[in-house]
Motif scaffolding. Structure first.
Motif, short mmCIF file in Angstrom:
data_model
loop_
_atom_site.label_atom_id
_atom_site.label_comp_id
_atom_site.label_asym_id
_atom_site.label_seq_id
_atom_site.Cartn_x
_atom_site.Cartn_y
_atom_site.Cartn_z
N GLU A 1 67.60 -11.11 103.73
CA GLU A 1 68.57 -10.01 103.55
C GLU A 1 68.77 -9.68 102.08
O GLU A 1 69.91 -9.67 101.59
N ALA B 1 68.75 -6.99 100.43
CA ALA B 1 69.40 -5.74 100.06
C ALA B 1 70.91 -5.82 100.19
O ALA B 1 71.61 -4.96 99.69
N ASN B 2 71.41 -6.86 100.86
CA ASN B 2 72.86 -7.02 101.01
C ASN B 2 73.55 -6.98 99.66
O ASN B 2 73.23 -7.78 98.79
N ILE C 1 68.40 -1.19 95.38
CA ILE C 1 67.52 -1.27 96.54
C ILE C 1 66.20 -0.56 96.25
O ILE C 1 65.12 -1.06 96.54
N ARG D 1 62.51 -2.29 96.19
CA ARG D 1 61.37 -1.83 96.97
C ARG D 1 60.14 -1.66 96.11
O ARG D 1 59.06 -2.12 96.45
N SER E 1 65.74 -8.84 107.58
CA SER E 1 66.83 -7.89 107.62
C SER E 1 67.30 -7.73 109.06
O SER E 1 66.53 -7.94 109.99
N SER F 1 66.06 0.09 109.33
CA SER F 1 65.99 1.15 108.33
C SER F 1 65.81 0.59 106.92
O SER F 1 65.24 1.24 106.06
N GLU F 2 66.26 -0.66 106.71
CA GLU F 2 66.15 -1.24 105.38
C GLU F 2 64.71 -1.54 105.00
O GLU F 2 64.35 -1.50 103.83
#
Lengths: 322, 277
Positions: free
Chosen positions: A167, A169-170, A177, A181, A198, A202-203
């Motif tokens: 996780e 991107a939390n 973000i 990427r 994740s 969508s992430e």
């Protein structure tokens, strides 16, 4: 953007394989005979609702949790058999902590000391993840996003061939973000094996090459993300719906009106844009719109994970099962 | 292994713990040694009637030993706490994950912690002794009493006090692993050393075989290793809380080292088996 030190990879890279991993916590079967492969040079999204067993799987792979059955291998070896493991695998797990009284820089220096990594590399990484300014502040005052960045820096310390991020991107802002990427793509292009977990499709949808989807500890789907889309669907719109339906039928295609796509919309499955366009022209039908419909992956993902367990697929509070 | 020890030492020195503990050890050394010296030079012997000064009945060496080990019990409590915290913090702040990712052979990690703690314990013990020499020595000198009598034997007491403090840190390490909740571990360790053990020893003193057993308790072994009550009239020693039977100094040292070894090994064994969640 500074780049981590030379990524000279052995040809082929380091694959990760999970073979029949199973973990039972008392009555709860957290992970159930899970088997999948993670290929080098690609970004793999490891997806599942909260409580699906992602973190437990990663922790078993990293030798932190003893599997009830099965094994996780990194480059063909269990994690515990790796010497100087941070040079092979970098991991940032959820619920990894920092001593609130230790500065971010000292946190990294402590880890670096175990592998004889020089302080220069620590400062390089702090710069890379954008923490240089806060490096000497106590980590207790860091925001969630800063903690994520520090965790990422820790994972990258040994310049590893495999990166496992739970996780990541939390707590990151949209800019962070976006940066992450791009950075992960850069690493994968250099041959790194990247696994990103994740609970939201969508992430990872925009970054992942492959996906591994689990629910209730079991594998639901694995493969390239394009395959999730299934057979192509064409949307065609015409002011003459009846004529269009006839034309499509005449061409031997399967079509159906799609009122949710607006007035006069029609979807044709398993056909290319060209075939549908030709069919319309042959029937003398005016076409106002002709495009390929992408599968709603989020809906598909929800269906996949919900089928497995209607309870767990509901939105859950944060935190994995024990 | 050297890198692991270095990393563990770095952990100890990169939070505020080290200077807080260092200061506490130094200051308790100064204050308690001075206090003990003050009472011994100004008090009369309990149970022997009025008018008999303690300084008349105690040999100079015994007096100096009592003064300079006056802070030992606070000292080993503090190093015990450091030992518990070294493991407890990793679990409480969830840094154990990071630690065991860097070295998945967890037994080596605990062993490295033990080495780092031993080093820290020796350093902390030295601070305490330095403080005690300062505080206690000043009061003794002011009372015109010998500050450093029988240098050889007194030195042995001081060195063993330093070693004992380091061993207590290792006992704490084991306690920290056995009770994987930091606050609970601290509570249990401190209560065991300061409340349970003395009460047990007191209870055992009513049994014929009890005193023989009590001398093997960690606190009694510590006092024995430091030779605090040798060369003293047994009645005075008893009045000061000594158990009637005492191990020789090397026996006390061995018993204490045994506790430290057992606790460290238990810590290694348990840490290897547990899941890191």
């Amino acid at each position: 953007m500074p780049v981590p030190s030379e990524n000279q990879r052995a040809a082929g890279g380091t694959a990760v394989s999970v073979r029949g991993l199973t973990k039972r916590f008392g009555e709860v079967l957290a992970v159930d005979s899970l088997t999948f492969e993670v290929a080098p040079g690609r970004i793999t999204g490891f997806l599942g609702p909260n409580g699906a067993g992602k973190t437990t799987t990663l922790r078993m792979l990293l030798g932190l949790i003893r599997p009830t059955a099965g094994e996780g291998l990194i480059g063909g070896r269990p994690y515990a058999a790796l010497r100087q493991p941070l040079h092979t695998v970098g991991a940032a797990l959820e619920a990894t902590g920092f001593h609130p009284g230790r500065s971010g820089r000292d946190h990294l220096r402590v880890i670096a000391a175990t592998h004889g990594v020089p302080d220069r590399r620590v400062d390089e990484l702090l710069e890379l993840v954008g923490l240089a300014g806060a490096a000497r502040r106590r980590a207790g005052g860091y925001s969630m996003g800063m903690r994520q960045r520090l965790g990422l820096a820790a994972a990258l310390l040994g310049d590893p061939q495999v990166l496992l991020l739970d996780e990541p991107a939390n707590g990151l802002d949209p800019e962070g973000i976006r940066w992450l990427r791009g950075f992960l793509r850069h690493l994968a292009d250099g041959g790194t094996t990247v696994l990103v977990s994740s609970h939201l499709l969508s992430e990872v949808e925009q970054t992942a090459d492959d996906v591994v989807i689990i629910a209730r500890g079991q594998l639901v789907r694995q493969g390239p993300i394009e395959e999730l889309h299934g057979p192509p669907t064409v949307l065609v719109r015409s002011p003459q719906p009846e004529e269009l339906a006839r034309a499509v039928r005449t061409a031997g295609l399967e079509g159906a009106p799609a009122p949710d796509q607006g007035p006069g919309a029609f979807t044709v499955e398993g056909a290319s844009l060209a075939t549908v366009g030709d069919a319309a022209r042959a029937g003398g039908v005016t076409v106002h719109e002709l495009r390929a419909l992408r599968t709603d992956l989020e809906r598909l993902y929800f269906r996949l994970t919900q089928q497995q367990d209607p309870v767990l697929a509901q939105p859950q509070p944060d935190g994995e099962a024990p | 292994m050297i890198r692991l020890v270095r990393a563990e030492l770095a952990k100890l020195t990169t939070t505020r713990l080290w200077w807080g503990m260092g200061l506490a050890l130094l200051l308790s050394g100064v204050a308690l040694a001075a206090l003990v010296a003050f009472f011994l030079t100004h008090g009369s012997v309990p149970g022997l009637g009025e008018g008999l000064e303690i300084t008349d009945t105690l040999p100079a060496l015994a007096l100096a030993r009592m003064v300079y080990t006056g802070a030992a019990q606070i000292g080993y409590l503090l190093t015990l706490v450091v030992g518990v915290v070294v493991i407890g913090q990793e679990l409480r702040h969830r840094t154990a994950t990071t630690t065991f990712l860097a070295e998945p052979r967890r037994g080596r990690v605990v062993a490295a912690k033990a080495v780092a703690l031993a080093v820290a314990g020796l350093a902390g013990g030295s601070l305490l002794v330095a403080g005690a020499l300062l505080g206690g020595g000043t009061v003794l000198a002011l009372g015109d009493l010998p500050v450093f009598p029988d240098a050889g034997l007194l030195l042995r007491t001081l060195l063993l006090q330093v070693v004992a403090l380091a061993l207590w840190a290792l006992i704490g390490l084991g306690a920290g692993v056995l009770i994987p909740h930091q606050v609970a571990a601290l509570f249990v360790a401190v209560a065991a050393a300061w409340i349970v053990e003395p009460l047990l020893a007191w209870g055992l003193s009513f049994l014929d075989w009890g005193d023989g057993l009590a001398q093997y308790f960690p606190s009694q072994a510590t006092l024995a290793a430091m030779d605090v009550y040798s060369d003293i009239d047994p009645r005075i020693a008893a009045a000061m809380g000594a158990s009637p039977e005492q191990l020789p100094w090397w026996g006390g040292l061995l018993v204490l080292a045994g506790y430290a070894a057992v606790m460290t090994l238990a810590g290694i064994w348990l840490t290897r088996r547990r899941d890191v969640l």
